[in-house]
Design an enzyme around this catalytic site. Structure first.
Site, PDB file in Angstrom:
ATOM      1  N   LYS A  22      11.214  28.973  56.304  1.00  0.00           N
ATOM      2  CA  LYS A  22      11.942  28.091  55.944  1.00  0.00           C
ATOM      3  C   LYS A  22      12.267  28.081  54.135  1.00  0.00           C
ATOM      4  CE  LYS A  22      10.301  23.803  54.754  1.00  0.00           C
ATOM      5  NZ  LYS A  22      10.312  23.448  53.378  1.00  0.00           N
ATOM      6  N   ASN A  23      11.270  28.222  53.434  1.00  0.00           N
ATOM      7  CA  ASN A  23      11.109  28.338  52.254  1.00  0.00           C
ATOM      8  C   ASN A  23      11.919  29.506  51.521  1.00  0.00           C
ATOM      9  OD1 ASN A  23      10.021  25.838  52.225  1.00  0.00           O
ATOM     10  ND2 ASN A  23       7.971  26.357  51.447  1.00  0.00           N
ATOM     11  N   CYS A 119       9.044  12.338  47.158  1.00  0.00           N
ATOM     12  CA  CYS A 119       8.664  12.170  48.544  1.00  0.00           C
ATOM     13  C   CYS A 119       7.410  11.724  49.062  1.00  0.00           C
ATOM     14  CB  CYS A 119       9.371  13.426  49.425  1.00  0.00           C
ATOM     15  SG  CYS A 119       8.251  14.892  49.191  1.00  0.00           S
ATOM     16  N   ARG A 124       7.513  14.572  42.313  1.00  0.00           N
ATOM     17  CA  ARG A 124       8.505  15.950  42.209  1.00  0.00           C
ATOM     18  C   ARG A 124       9.540  15.834  41.417  1.00  0.00           C
ATOM     19  NH1 ARG A 124       8.591  18.301  48.604  1.00  0.00           N
ATOM     20  NH2 ARG A 124       8.807  20.081  47.426  1.00  0.00           N
ATOM     21  N   ASP A 307       0.834  24.228  51.143  1.00  0.00           N
ATOM     22  CA  ASP A 307       1.684  23.642  52.420  1.00  0.00           C
ATOM     23  C   ASP A 307       0.730  24.235  53.878  1.00  0.00           C
ATOM     24  OD1 ASP A 307       3.667  23.238  50.999  1.00  0.00           O
ATOM     25  OD2 ASP A 307       4.945  25.086  51.432  1.00  0.00           O
ATOM     26  N   ARG A 399      11.653  19.927  60.460  1.00  0.00           N
ATOM     27  CA  ARG A 399      12.131  20.490  59.169  1.00  0.00           C
ATOM     28  C   ARG A 399      11.726  21.499  59.150  1.00  0.00           C
ATOM     29  NH1 ARG A 399      10.050  18.146  54.287  1.00  0.00           N
ATOM     30  NH2 ARG A 399      11.223  20.105  53.476  1.00  0.00           N
TER      31      ARG A 399
END
Ligand code: UD1
Ligand code: PEP
Length: 436
Positions: A22-23, A119, A124, A307, A399
């Protein structure tokens, strides 16, 4: 809306295939904006809600986007005139949409993007991204909830990041590809996803040197073009399955895993008594009868990835004795622990550290995900809990994980994803949980 129901106690066995990261894919999708000729064809693209959202952002900016889910490939064509504005509707759903700023500034000299909020895991800010754009000659204005960056032309500069921010490194690197002259960015993020982005940019005709080290040099070129690229494997998804194998006394082969990308996790698994074998087809993880306590502290790559912090907290809670876990990257990333407490976890939080007391006899409960990796951690705890665990708020899980419950079911977990209104008793009365 749906929920996951998991009946704990099954050792996981078999082989799991990991998606593209994803990243890595999100900034690479944004990089499509830089190709004024040709098509950017990406393969190994994960079917995640974030990826779909980034595709929507790009379509809104007049990029043609064609996602063939069957073969996990997306083709982007940004040869028409592209827009410059990304509205709140998109940014509010996915913070990562701010990585279009750098490419837009480079390609059209203007980017207007809704200000990203914080978030669940932290506030952030994006000050480092903006400082970088300013150093390249952009004017930054903020009003009505929007940030606008504009420049007649970008000129290479020497930039030092106060913190090796992943997003700032990506955004500034992309802006600099079309700047006049040479840009150096120091104290940059060194994540494998940065390297993957730099590789794509170079295939597109950019001159990016040093990605993966502390300093990146970019020699500006007049234009970029399309190319083909296969997205790097998701080390966080791989790591999540490694933990799943370790806590369930499992024996799981993570197909084609890249050990280099998961060194800090592998080192912790070994310290805790997990068997990790490098095999020809991947990395085999064999969970021990007893896990030993170990301390973990997150840090930018090559440190322990934040993560993986919620998932590793479940591993630590299963270990014999007290383990400490320190989060240094985000200021509020222990939200999952309050849910785990409802499953019988015992811990004491002090500032950015938590003392986790193991071994835990997790009890099944109804729990709600608060963010992406919290969702994964709750499912992991469910795999080892007595009885049934119900995890809600799956929009977070979606996500970052494709077919998470199906992959676990294929490894032998008793897990189902059902409609939110499905009665647990109805699922239990079927005697065994099967994938739907
Ligand atoms: C889409 C994506 O790739 N997301 C990853 C990316 O997020 P993201 O790129 O947002 O993470 P950063 O590395 O930028 O943020 C790390 C820390 O730096 C702070 N910061 C960042 C930028 C800035 O201008 N000012 C500032 O203070 C943040 O608030 C945070 O505390 O890297 C994080 C850190 O590895 C991962 O957890 C995310 O999964
Ligand atoms: C925090 C994460 O992602 P994002 O930066 O997209 O919120 C994550 O992948 O765990």
């Amino acid at each position: 809306m749906e929920k996951i129901i998991v009946h704990g106690g099954q050792p996981l066995k078999g082989t799991v295939h990991i998606e593209g990261a994803k990243n890595a894919v999100l900034p690479i999708q944004a990089a499509s904006l830089l190709a004024s000729t040709g098509e950017l064809i990406l393969t190994n693209v994960p079917a995640l809600s974030d990826v779909f959202m980034m595709n929507k952002v790009l379509s809104f900016l007049n990029v043609s986007v064609d996602f063939d889910r069957r073969v996990k490939s997306v083709t982007f064509n940004a040869s028409k005139k592209v827009g410059f504005e990304t509205p709140f509707e998109y940014v509010s759903k996915m913070r990562a949409s701010i990585v279009v700023m750098g490419p837009l500034l480079a390609r059209v000299g203007r980017a207007r993007v809704a200000m990203p909020g914080g978030c669940a895991i932290g506030s952030r800010p994006i000050d480092l991204h903006l400082k970088g754009f300013e150093a390249l000659g952009a004017k930054i204005e903020q009003h009505d909830g929007y940030i606008e960056a504009s420049a007649d032309k970008l000129v290479g500069a020497n930039i030092y990041l106060d913190f090796p921010s992943v997003g700032a490194t990506e955004n500034i690197m992309m802006a600099a590809t079309l700047a006049e002259g040479t840009t150096t960015i120091e104290n940059v993020a060194r994540e494998p996803e940065i390297v993957d982005l730099a590789n794509v940019l170079n295939k597109m005709g950019a001159k990016v040197f040093g990605a993966g080290t502390e300093s990146i040099r970019i020699e500006g070129v007049p234009a970029l073009h399309g190319c083909e690229h296969s997205v790097v494997q998701d080390r966080i998804e791989a790591g999540t399955f490694m933990v799943a194998a370790a806590i369930t006394h499992g024996d799981v082969l993570i197909a084609d895993a890249i050990p280099e990308h998961n060194k800090p996790l592998i080192s912790k698994l070994l310290e805790m008594g997990v068997e990790v074998r490098e095999e020809q087809n991947g990395l085999r993880i064999i969970g021990p009868d007893k896990l030993m306590a170990a301390n973990v502290k997150t840090a930018p790559h090559p440190g322990f990835p934040t993560d993986m912090q919620p998932q590793v907290s479940v591993l630590q809670l299963m270990a014999d004795g007290t383990s400490t876990l320190t989060e240094t990257v985000f200021e509020n990333r222990f939200n999952h622990l309050n849910e785990l407490r409802r499953m019988n976890a015992h811990f004491t939080i002090e500032g950015r550290s938590v003392a986790l007391q193991g071994p835990t006899n997790f009890n099944g409960a109804e729990v709600a995900a608060t963010d992406l990796r919290a969702a994964a951690a709750l499912v992991l705890a469910g795999l080892v809990a007595n009885g049934y665990t119900t995890v809600t708020n799956l929009k977070y899980l979606d996500r970052g994980y494709c077919d998470f419950h199906e992959k676990l079911a294929n490894l032998g977990a008793e897990i189902e994803r059902v409609d939110i209104d499905t009665d647990l008793k109805a699922v239990i009365s079927k005697k065994s949980l099967k994938v739907i």
